[in-house]
Design an enzyme around this catalytic site. Structure first.
Site, mmCIF file in Angstrom:
data_model
loop_
_atom_site.group_PDB
_atom_site.id
_atom_site.type_symbol
_atom_site.label_atom_id
_atom_site.label_comp_id
_atom_site.label_asym_id
_atom_site.label_seq_id
_atom_site.Cartn_x
_atom_site.Cartn_y
_atom_site.Cartn_z
ATOM 1 C CD GLN A 1 51.926 45.875 36.499
ATOM 2 O OE1 GLN A 1 51.254 46.342 37.407
ATOM 3 N NE2 GLN A 1 51.600 44.741 35.884
ATOM 4 N NE ARG B 1 41.062 37.459 43.027
ATOM 5 C CZ ARG B 1 39.843 37.144 42.601
ATOM 6 N NH1 ARG B 1 38.792 37.413 43.374
ATOM 7 N NH2 ARG B 1 39.656 36.562 41.427
ATOM 8 C CE LYS C 1 47.570 40.599 35.337
ATOM 9 N NZ LYS C 1 47.058 40.914 36.669
ATOM 10 N N PRO D 1 51.232 41.081 40.316
ATOM 11 C CG PRO D 1 51.009 42.709 38.635
ATOM 12 C CD PRO D 1 51.104 41.220 38.856
ATOM 13 C CG MET D 2 47.440 40.866 43.603
ATOM 14 S SD MET D 2 46.912 39.506 44.695
ATOM 15 C CE MET D 2 45.569 40.288 45.617
ATOM 16 C CB CYS E 1 45.020 48.591 37.159
ATOM 17 S SG CYS E 1 44.344 49.148 38.744
ATOM 18 C CG ASN F 1 46.073 37.012 36.273
ATOM 19 O OD1 ASN F 1 45.666 38.164 36.312
ATOM 20 N ND2 ASN F 1 46.316 36.340 37.383
ATOM 21 N N GLY F 2 43.809 34.635 36.330
ATOM 22 C CA GLY F 2 42.416 34.765 36.720
ATOM 23 C C GLY F 2 41.807 33.485 37.250
#
Length: 328
Positions: free
Chosen positions: A73, A231, A144, A12-13, A103, A206-207
């Site tokens: 989400q 990304r 998350k 989710p972005m 976030c 993630n990351g």
């Protein structure tokens, strides 16, 4: 081809990976599921009309056009409206419910949501447990989080509160809130500590996964082959296939996706020209020719002027007039 059986999730972005972008990226590459942009829950439950606007895939069995499941989400710090909103999403057929405790955006943190909840482990637990009570066992329930608000050493403790509250699945971004997205701050080894502490939970890392090499390193360090792509999924649109061993999408192929995104954006009624420029801005981080072409597109007045420029650039690339596949 990669020997690893990667399980890959589209992240989710907010403001980037909306329904038209999810449509395009899941058509381009195989994801096991997507997570929607966060749905902000304040002091009242979110109306059904807003849920359908934020996640229009709910009208199509909670799947993209290519059949990829989409999990809703939620982001909030008040239990009752979170619970009521989760109940509505379950009734609408969401492919899952995910809670956002990651976030780092300043406006979200100032209001007490997202990674701000990590400062209060008991609130983290109580919010999650309350939502758990209304999500049926046959619907995936996940969360998350970041490694912590300030200290990455909090990751195991915070994950433990979520596991105790009854989540089925956990995604950990390998940074703290204070790290935001600063280069060089991701700590995959801290995700491994969570893996080792809670071996029974489905764990997604993630990351900073941007290519096949970083995916394999992340998997090796964290101890999980379940990766969430953010990304990197936008600046290399067939990243999941590259991770699995395929060739990178060509420059012409990437630009063709911008045209498909424009078609999808019109159907969904988004403000198109800024989003076209945003997509190209991400792509130019990977495709060298876009560093020049992006400036040309930005001189356009609107989408109607920009799209023919993109079509001409695709034609030039297909004729071999532009070097392709060069990383920026």
């Amino acid at each position: 081809m990669s020997n690893k059986p990667f399980f890959l999730i589209l992240a989710p972005m907010d403001g980037v990976l909306d329904a038209p972008m999810r449509e395009v990226l899941t058509e381009c590459a195989h994801y096991d599921y997507c997570v929607s942009e966060f749905i902000r829950v304040n002091d009242l439950p979110v109306p059904e009309s807003v849920l359908l606007k934020k996640m229009p895939e709910l009208k199509a069995g909670s799947r993209t056009l290519s059949g990829t499941p989409v999990r809703a989400q939620l982001l909030g710090e008040h239990a009752e409206p979170l619970v009521k909103t989760a109940e509505r999403l379950v009734a609408l057929g969401s492919a899952g419910i995910d809670l956002n405790f990651g976030c780092p955006a300043k406006q979200v943190v100032r209001s007490g949501g997202g990674s701000a909840v990590l400062k209060d482990p008991e609130l983290l637990y109580s919010l999650t447990a309350a939502v758990r009570d209304v999500v049926p066992s046959n619907i995936p329930f996940s969360a998350k989080m970041r490694l912590g608000y300030s200290s990455p050493d909090d990751a195991v403790m915070l994950a433990g509160r979520l596991v105790a509250a009854g989540i089925d699945e956990l995604t950990v971004h390998g940074r703290t809130r204070d790290d935001e997205y600063l280069p060089g701050t991701v700590k995959w080894e801290k995700i491994r500590e969570v893996r080792e502490a809670y071996p029974g939970i489905l764990l997604n890392a993630n990351g900073d996964v941007f290519d096949k090499e970083s995916a394999e390193r992340c998997s090796e360090v964290t101890g999980t082959e379940r990766l969430m792509l953010g990304r990197g999924a936008v600046w290399l649109p067939n990243l999941p296939e590259v991770i699995r061993g395929s060739e990178e999408l060509s420059y012409a192929g990437a630009l063709s996706l911008v045209l498909k995104f424009a078609d999808a954006g019109r159907r969904y009624g988004i403000h198109l020209f800024p989003r076209i420029k945003q997509f190209l801005a991400y792509l130019r981080l990977h495709y060298e020719p876009l560093k020049t072409f992006f400036r040309e597109v930005c001189r356009a007045e609107d989408a109607d002027e920009a799209l023919p420029l993109i079509e001409k650039e695709i034609a030039r690339a297909e004729r071999g007039e532009i070097p392709e596949g060069v990383k920026g």
